[in-house]
Design a protein around this motif. Structure first.
Motif, PDB file in Angstrom:
ATOM      1  N   HIS A 231      -4.506   8.651   6.054  1.00  0.00           N
ATOM      2  CA  HIS A 231      -4.395   7.221   6.346  1.00  0.00           C
ATOM      3  C   HIS A 231      -4.591   6.415   5.067  1.00  0.00           C
ATOM      4  CE1 HIS A 231      -4.571   7.926  10.696  1.00  0.00           C
ATOM      5  NE2 HIS A 231      -5.527   8.799  10.430  1.00  0.00           N
ATOM      6  N   ALA A 232      -3.843   5.324   4.987  1.00  0.00           N
ATOM      7  CA  ALA A 232      -3.996   4.365   3.882  1.00  0.00           C
ATOM      8  C   ALA A 232      -3.714   3.000   4.485  1.00  0.00           C
ATOM      9  CB  ALA A 232      -3.017   4.688   2.764  1.00  0.00           C
ATOM     10  N   CYS A 233      -4.610   2.553   5.349  1.00  0.00           N
ATOM     11  CA  CYS A 233      -4.344   1.284   6.048  1.00  0.00           C
ATOM     12  C   CYS A 233      -5.672   0.609   6.407  1.00  0.00           C
ATOM     13  CB  CYS A 233      -3.489   1.523   7.285  1.00  0.00           C
ATOM     14  SG  CYS A 233      -4.238   2.612   8.495  1.00  0.00           S
TER      15      CYS A 233
ATOM     16  N   ILE B 289      -8.950   5.391   4.229  1.00  0.00           N
ATOM     17  CA  ILE B 289      -8.178   6.030   3.147  1.00  0.00           C
ATOM     18  C   ILE B 289      -8.552   7.506   3.096  1.00  0.00           C
ATOM     19  CG2 ILE B 289      -7.592   6.014   0.676  1.00  0.00           C
ATOM     20  CD1 ILE B 289      -8.745   3.183   0.510  1.00  0.00           C
ATOM     21  N   GLY B 290      -7.544   8.360   3.222  1.00  0.00           N
ATOM     22  CA  GLY B 290      -7.796   9.786   3.024  1.00  0.00           C
ATOM     23  C   GLY B 290      -7.349  10.638   4.195  1.00  0.00           C
TER      24      GLY B 290
ATOM     25  N   LEU C  36      -6.210  -4.093  -3.411  1.00  0.00           N
ATOM     26  CA  LEU C  36      -6.740  -2.719  -3.340  1.00  0.00           C
ATOM     27  C   LEU C  36      -5.658  -1.637  -3.344  1.00  0.00           C
ATOM     28  CD1 LEU C  36      -9.531  -3.280  -0.631  1.00  0.00           C
ATOM     29  CD2 LEU C  36      -9.757  -3.371  -3.116  1.00  0.00           C
ATOM     30  N   ALA C  37      -4.391  -2.036  -3.397  1.00  0.00           N
ATOM     31  CA  ALA C  37      -3.306  -1.055  -3.252  1.00  0.00           C
ATOM     32  C   ALA C  37      -3.306   0.040  -4.331  1.00  0.00           C
ATOM     33  CB  ALA C  37      -1.948  -1.772  -3.216  1.00  0.00           C
ATOM     34  N   PRO C  38      -3.431  -0.313  -5.628  1.00  0.00           N
ATOM     35  CA  PRO C  38      -3.338   0.770  -6.621  1.00  0.00           C
ATOM     36  C   PRO C  38      -4.444   1.820  -6.466  1.00  0.00           C
ATOM     37  CG  PRO C  38      -3.089  -1.360  -7.686  1.00  0.00           C
ATOM     38  CD  PRO C  38      -3.526  -1.629  -6.280  1.00  0.00           C
ATOM     39  N   ALA C  39      -5.673   1.386  -6.250  1.00  0.00           N
ATOM     40  CA  ALA C  39      -6.763   2.362  -6.100  1.00  0.00           C
ATOM     41  C   ALA C  39      -6.543   3.217  -4.861  1.00  0.00           C
ATOM     42  CB  ALA C  39      -8.111   1.650  -6.028  1.00  0.00           C
ATOM     43  N   THR C  40      -5.978   2.603  -3.814  1.00  0.00           N
ATOM     44  CA  THR C  40      -5.667   3.365  -2.603  1.00  0.00           C
ATOM     45  C   THR C  40      -4.624   4.429  -2.926  1.00  0.00           C
ATOM     46  OG1 THR C  40      -6.121   1.408  -1.267  1.00  0.00           O
ATOM     47  CG2 THR C  40      -4.827   3.156  -0.223  1.00  0.00           C
TER      48      THR C  40
ATOM     49  N   VAL D 158       0.836  -1.205   0.000  1.00  0.00           N
ATOM     50  CA  VAL D 158       0.000   0.000   0.000  1.00  0.00           C
ATOM     51  C   VAL D 158       0.874   1.260   0.000  1.00  0.00           C
ATOM     52  CG1 VAL D 158      -1.729   1.320   1.288  1.00  0.00           C
ATOM     53  CG2 VAL D 158      -1.975  -1.158   1.052  1.00  0.00           C
ATOM     54  N   GLY D 159       1.892   1.288   0.868  1.00  0.00           N
ATOM     55  CA  GLY D 159       2.806   2.431   0.875  1.00  0.00           C
ATOM     56  C   GLY D 159       3.501   2.586  -0.463  1.00  0.00           C
TER      57      GLY D 159
END
Ligand SMILES: Cc1cc2nc3c(=O)[nH]c(=O)nc-3n(C[C@H](O)[C@H](O)[C@H](O)COP(=O)(O)OP(=O)(O)OC[C@H]3O[C@@H](n4cnc5c(N)ncnc54)[C@H](O)[C@@H]3O)c2cc1C
Length: 383
Positions: A337-339, A326-327, A348-352, A17-18
Motif C-alpha cells: 500500500h502507498a495511500c 506504506i509498505g 510526501l510522495a518521493p519518500a513514499t 504517489v503512484g
C-alpha cells in the motif's frame, strides 16, 4: 483478454504517489506498469495545492517522512523539467498573540531536534519577510525548508521520467490471486501479471484493499481552495496562522478552516484549504469559501479587494491516525500500500516512492516502516 507478463510490479493510481513509486522503482531497475481509471493526476493530486511542508508537522514519523521528501524533492527539481514549478520559497507561520508565540516556540523546539530549520521572527520583523501582512501580529516562525510544486505537472513529469508502461482510462476491477498471494490486476481490457501490486489509489485505496480481500479504512476529507485573479507578487512565502496546525492534526468531521495563503509564479494567489468529512459530497459550500476568504483577508488586508476567479475542491485520503499506509501488507503477500496521505501526499510522495521501492527490491528502507504499517488498524491481536 490481453495478458501482460514479465512485470515486476503493477501500480494502481497515476496520482503523484503512484508516479513517485513508479519513478523510484524504475530507477532501481524494476519493470513497472501504472494503471489508472482516469487521467494522470485526475484524482486528488489535480485538486491539491502543492505545498511541500515541514512546518505543520510535529516531531514524529510524518515529519521524518517529510524531511526525507524535502531532500528528494530538491534532487527531483534538478532533474525534472521546470514545468513542475518547484519553488523553495519557505513558509511563515504567524501568531496573533503571545500565548500562541509560546506554543509555536515549543512546537519548533521539537521540530528542530528532528532536523527542521525553524527561525523565530519577532513581531517587528514580520513585514520584512511579508510586506503586506496585517499589522498587530505577535510574531511568527520562518521555515526555509517549506517549498512548492505544481502537483499535476509533478505527477505527469515523474511518470514520464519513470519510463513505466502507463494504462489510462482503465479501471482495476479485480486483484488476481494465486494460492492466497497477489499475482496481478484485472481491468476490463487486460490482465497485468506481476508478483507485486502497489495500491496507490489515494482516497479510493480502501476499495482496492477490499478487492484484494483486506481492509484499509481510507475516508475522504474534503477541501476547498480559492484562486484569485493574477496579481503582482504580493505574497512571497506560504503564510498561515498557527491554528492551521491544529486543524491538520484534528480528526473532527466538522468544517475546519485556516487559510494558507501563497503567491504563484503565474500571478494568482492560492488560498486553501478547508477540511471536513462529508463523504464524497461535491456540492459547493459557500460557508467554507466565505471562511477561507475572510481568513485570507485578515492575514493580508490587501486581498480584501481582490477578485476570486475560481474555486476547486478535492477529497484528501484520510486515515484515522493521520499517517499514510506504506509498505507490504502481511495479510496478503504481494500487496503493498502507498495511500492515505491525507493533506500531505504531494509533499510526501518521493519518500513514499523510496520506501515502496526498498520494499520491492529488498533494500534497506531509508526510514523505519513500522509507523506506516498497513495492517495497524486491524483489531486482530495475532498481527
Ligand atoms: C484542497 C486540497 C488541497 C491539498 N493541498 C495539498 C498540499 O498543499 N500539499 C500536499 O502535499 N498535499 C495536499 N493535498 C493532499 C494531496 O492532494 C493528496 O494527499 C495527494 O494528491 C494524494 O495523491 P495520491 O496519488 O495518493 O492520490 P490521487 O491523486 O487521488 O491518485 C489516486 C489515483 O487512483 C486512481 N484510482 C482509484 N481507483 C482506481 C481503480 N479501481 N482503478 C484504477 N485507478 C484507480 C484514481 O483515478 C486516481 O488518479 C491537498 C488535497 C486537497 C483536497
Amino acid at each position: 483478454m490481453l495478458k501482460r507478463h514479465s512485470l515486476d510490479a503493477v501500480i494502481i493510481g497515476a496520482g503523484v504517489v503512484g508516479a513517485a513509486c513508479a519513478y523510484y522503482a524504475a530507477r532501481a531497475g524494476l519493470a513497472v506498469a501504472v494503471v489508472d481509471r482516469g487521467a494522470v493526476a485526475g484524482g486528488t493530486t489535480g485538486a491539491g495545492e502543492g505545498n511541500l511542508l515541514v512546518s505543520d508537522k510535529e516531531a514524529g514519523p510524518e515529519l521524518d517522512l517529510a524531511l526525507l521528501s524535502t531532500r528528494l524533492w530538491t534532487e527531483l527539481a534538478a532533474v525534472l523539467p521546470p514545468a513542475i514549478e518547484y519553488e523553495p520559497k519557505g513558509g511563515l507561520v504567524v501568531a496573533p498573540d503571545d500565548a500562541t508565540v509560546r506554543a509555536l516556540r515549543s512546537f519548533a523546539e521539537g521540530q528542530r531536534k528532528a532536523g527542521v530549520d525553524a527561525v523565530e521572527v519577532p513581531a517587528d520583523a514580520l513585514q520584512e519577510l511579508e510586506p503586506h501582512l496585517a499589522p498587530g501580529l505577535a510574531g511568527g516562525f520562518h521555515y526555509p525548508q517549506d517549498a512548492q510544486v505544481q502537483p499535476a505537472q509533478a505527477a505527469a513529469r515523474l511518470l514520464a521520467a519513470s519510463g513505466a508502461e502507463v494504462y489510462l482510462g482503465e479501471e482495476v476491477t479485480g486483484v488476481l490471486l494465486d494460492r492466497g498471494a497477489v499475482r496481478g490486476v484485472r481491468t476490463p481490457r487486460r490482465e497485468l501479471l506481476a508478483p507485486a501490486v502497489v495500491n496507490a489509489a489515494g482516497t479510493w485505496g480502501g476499495r482496492i484493499a477490499e478487492l484484494a480481500g483486506v481492509t484499509l479504512p481510507v475516508l475522504p476529507r474534503r477541501g476547498f481552495v480559492l484562486v484569485t485573479e493574477p496579481l503582482p507578487r504580493l505574497v512571497r512565502h506560504k503564510v498561515y496562522a498557527a491554528d492551521y496546525i491544529a486543524d491538520v492534526a484534528s480528526g473532527s468531521a466538522a468544517l475546519q478552516s485556516s487559510a494558507v495563503v501563497e503567491g504563484t509564479p503565474s500571478g494568482p494567489v492560492l488560498i486553501g484549504a478547508t477540511r471536513e468529512r462529508v463523504g464524497f459530497d461535491r456540492s459547493l459550500s459557500t460557508e467554507a469559501l466565505r471562511r477561507l476568504a475572510a481568513q485570507a483577508a485578515a492575514l493580508f488586508p490587501v486581498l480584501a479587494d481582490v477578485r476570486v476567479l475560481r474555486t476547486y475542491h478535492g477529497f484528501r485520503p484520510y486515515l484515522p491516525d493521520h499517517l499514510p499506509a506504506i509498505g507490504p501488507d502481511p495479510r496478503r503477500p504481494g500487496l503493498l500500500h502507498a495511500c492515505g496521505h491525507e493533506g500531505a501526499g504531494i509533499g510526501l510522495a518521493p519518500a513514499t516512492g523510496a520506501l515502496i521501492t526498498a520494499a520491492l527490491t529488498g533494500a534497506e528502507p531509508p526510514l523505519p516502516q513500522a509507523p506506516f504499517h498497513p495492517a495497524r488498524f486491524d483489531q486482530d491481536p495475532a498481527r
